[in-house]
Motif scaffolding. Structure first.
Motif, short mmCIF file in Angstrom:
data_model
loop_
_atom_site.label_atom_id
_atom_site.label_comp_id
_atom_site.label_asym_id
_atom_site.label_seq_id
_atom_site.Cartn_x
_atom_site.Cartn_y
_atom_site.Cartn_z
N VAL A 134 -18.30 -6.05 -8.66
CA VAL A 134 -18.38 -5.35 -9.93
C VAL A 134 -18.09 -6.38 -11.02
O VAL A 134 -16.99 -6.92 -11.07
N GLY A 135 -19.06 -6.66 -11.84
CA GLY A 135 -18.86 -7.60 -12.94
C GLY A 135 -18.41 -8.98 -12.50
O GLY A 135 -17.65 -9.64 -13.20
N GLY A 136 -18.84 -9.41 -11.33
CA GLY A 136 -18.46 -10.72 -10.82
C GLY A 136 -17.13 -10.76 -10.11
O GLY A 136 -16.67 -11.81 -9.69
N ALA A 137 -16.49 -9.62 -9.94
CA ALA A 137 -15.20 -9.55 -9.26
C ALA A 137 -15.32 -8.67 -8.02
O ALA A 137 -16.08 -7.70 -8.01
N GLN A 138 -14.56 -9.01 -6.99
CA GLN A 138 -14.54 -8.17 -5.79
C GLN A 138 -13.77 -6.88 -6.08
O GLN A 138 -12.70 -6.91 -6.69
N SER A 139 -14.33 -5.77 -5.63
CA SER A 139 -13.70 -4.46 -5.77
C SER A 139 -13.64 -3.82 -4.40
O SER A 139 -14.55 -3.97 -3.59
N LEU A 140 -12.57 -3.08 -4.17
CA LEU A 140 -12.33 -2.47 -2.86
C LEU A 140 -12.71 -1.00 -2.89
O LEU A 140 -12.20 -0.24 -3.71
N VAL A 141 -13.62 -0.61 -2.00
CA VAL A 141 -14.05 0.77 -1.87
C VAL A 141 -13.30 1.39 -0.70
O VAL A 141 -13.23 0.82 0.38
N LEU A 142 -12.72 2.56 -0.94
CA LEU A 142 -12.07 3.32 0.12
C LEU A 142 -13.10 4.29 0.66
O LEU A 142 -13.39 5.32 0.07
N GLY A 143 -13.71 3.93 1.77
CA GLY A 143 -14.82 4.69 2.33
C GLY A 143 -14.36 5.75 3.30
O GLY A 143 -13.25 6.24 3.25
N ASP A 144 -15.24 6.10 4.20
CA ASP A 144 -15.07 7.07 5.26
C ASP A 144 -15.16 8.49 4.74
O ASP A 144 -16.10 9.19 5.03
N MET A 145 -14.18 8.96 4.01
CA MET A 145 -14.21 10.32 3.49
C MET A 145 -13.38 10.38 2.22
O MET A 145 -12.44 9.62 2.06
N PRO A 146 -13.73 11.28 1.30
CA PRO A 146 -12.91 11.41 0.11
C PRO A 146 -11.55 12.02 0.50
O PRO A 146 -11.48 12.97 1.26
N ALA A 147 -10.51 11.43 0.00
CA ALA A 147 -9.17 11.93 0.30
C ALA A 147 -8.26 11.56 -0.86
O ALA A 147 -8.38 10.46 -1.42
N ARG A 148 -7.37 12.45 -1.21
CA ARG A 148 -6.45 12.10 -2.29
C ARG A 148 -5.65 10.88 -1.85
O ARG A 148 -5.31 10.73 -0.67
N THR A 149 -5.39 10.00 -2.80
CA THR A 149 -4.83 8.68 -2.49
C THR A 149 -3.75 8.33 -3.50
O THR A 149 -3.88 8.64 -4.68
N THR A 150 -2.70 7.68 -3.02
CA THR A 150 -1.65 7.18 -3.90
C THR A 150 -1.23 5.79 -3.43
O THR A 150 -1.48 5.43 -2.28
N PHE A 151 -0.63 5.03 -4.32
CA PHE A 151 -0.10 3.72 -3.99
C PHE A 151 1.42 3.81 -3.95
O PHE A 151 2.04 4.36 -4.85
N LEU A 152 2.01 3.32 -2.87
CA LEU A 152 3.47 3.29 -2.73
C LEU A 152 3.94 1.85 -2.85
O LEU A 152 3.89 1.09 -1.89
N PRO A 153 4.39 1.45 -4.05
CA PRO A 153 4.77 0.05 -4.26
C PRO A 153 5.93 -0.40 -3.37
O PRO A 153 5.99 -1.57 -2.99
N ARG A 154 6.81 0.51 -3.01
CA ARG A 154 7.94 0.16 -2.14
C ARG A 154 7.47 -0.42 -0.82
O ARG A 154 8.10 -1.29 -0.23
N HIS A 155 6.32 0.08 -0.33
CA HIS A 155 5.78 -0.36 0.96
C HIS A 155 4.51 -1.21 0.79
O HIS A 155 3.95 -1.67 1.78
N ASN A 156 4.04 -1.34 -0.45
CA ASN A 156 2.83 -2.09 -0.75
C ASN A 156 1.63 -1.56 0.04
O ASN A 156 0.84 -2.32 0.61
#
Length: 154
Positions: free
Chosen positions: A55-77
């Motif tokens: 995307v715009g010359g930068a790598q972007s990460l797609v979370l594939g497989d199935m749509p699922a609600r997602t959160t980031f837990l910084p404590r566990h990275n």
């Protein structure tokens, strides 16, 4: 719902993590969709749990497989995707800490990142997204992505 967790949901397609500096270049599904699938179509082509697209010359990460609600837990990275469950995520961080050693990890791509990334639904264009969140401030350099599943909470 645990106020520490900011969940991102999908309208049916994959979620994507894009470096902040190029988010504005995400064109999503154009008005000619489905005849022209645009960036959204490229995200939908990812096979498996995770994949990389440009995307715009930068790598972007797609979370594939199935749509699922997602959160980031910084404590566990880690990004946590809820495949099944309810809205109650009290104690999620402790649950994840207990599950990480037992997850069936699959090797994924190596993602090169050098700035914060934004997690959002790949269907709308970035400026119109709902529920997007600064999800991840990864270390500069290469990040090895792994998809994992824990199938039994007992």
């Amino acid at each position: 719902m645990d106020s520490e967790n900011s969940w991102v949901t999908s309208a049916g397609g994959p979620l994507i993590l894009i470096p902040e500096s190029v988010c504005y270049q995400w064109a999503a599904a154009p008005c000619t969709y489905p005849d022209n699938e645009g960036d959204y179509g490229r995200a939908c082509e990812v096979d498996g749990y995770v994949g990389l697209i440009d995307v715009g010359g930068a790598q972007s990460l797609v979370l594939g497989d199935m749509p699922a609600r997602t959160t980031f837990l910084p404590r566990h990275n880690v990004l946590v995707r809820e495949i099944a469950g309810g809205e109650d995520d009290a104690g999620l961080s402790d649950l994840v800490a207990n599950l990480i050693p037992r997850v069936e990890w699959e090797t994924g791509p190596t993602w090169t990142v050098s700035e914060p990334v934004i997690l959002f639904d790949s269907l709308p264009i970035h400026r119109d997204r709902h529920g997007g969140t600064p999800a991840h401030r990864p270390p500069n350099g290469r990040v090895r992505d792994r998809g994992g599943v824990h199938r039994n909470l007992q």
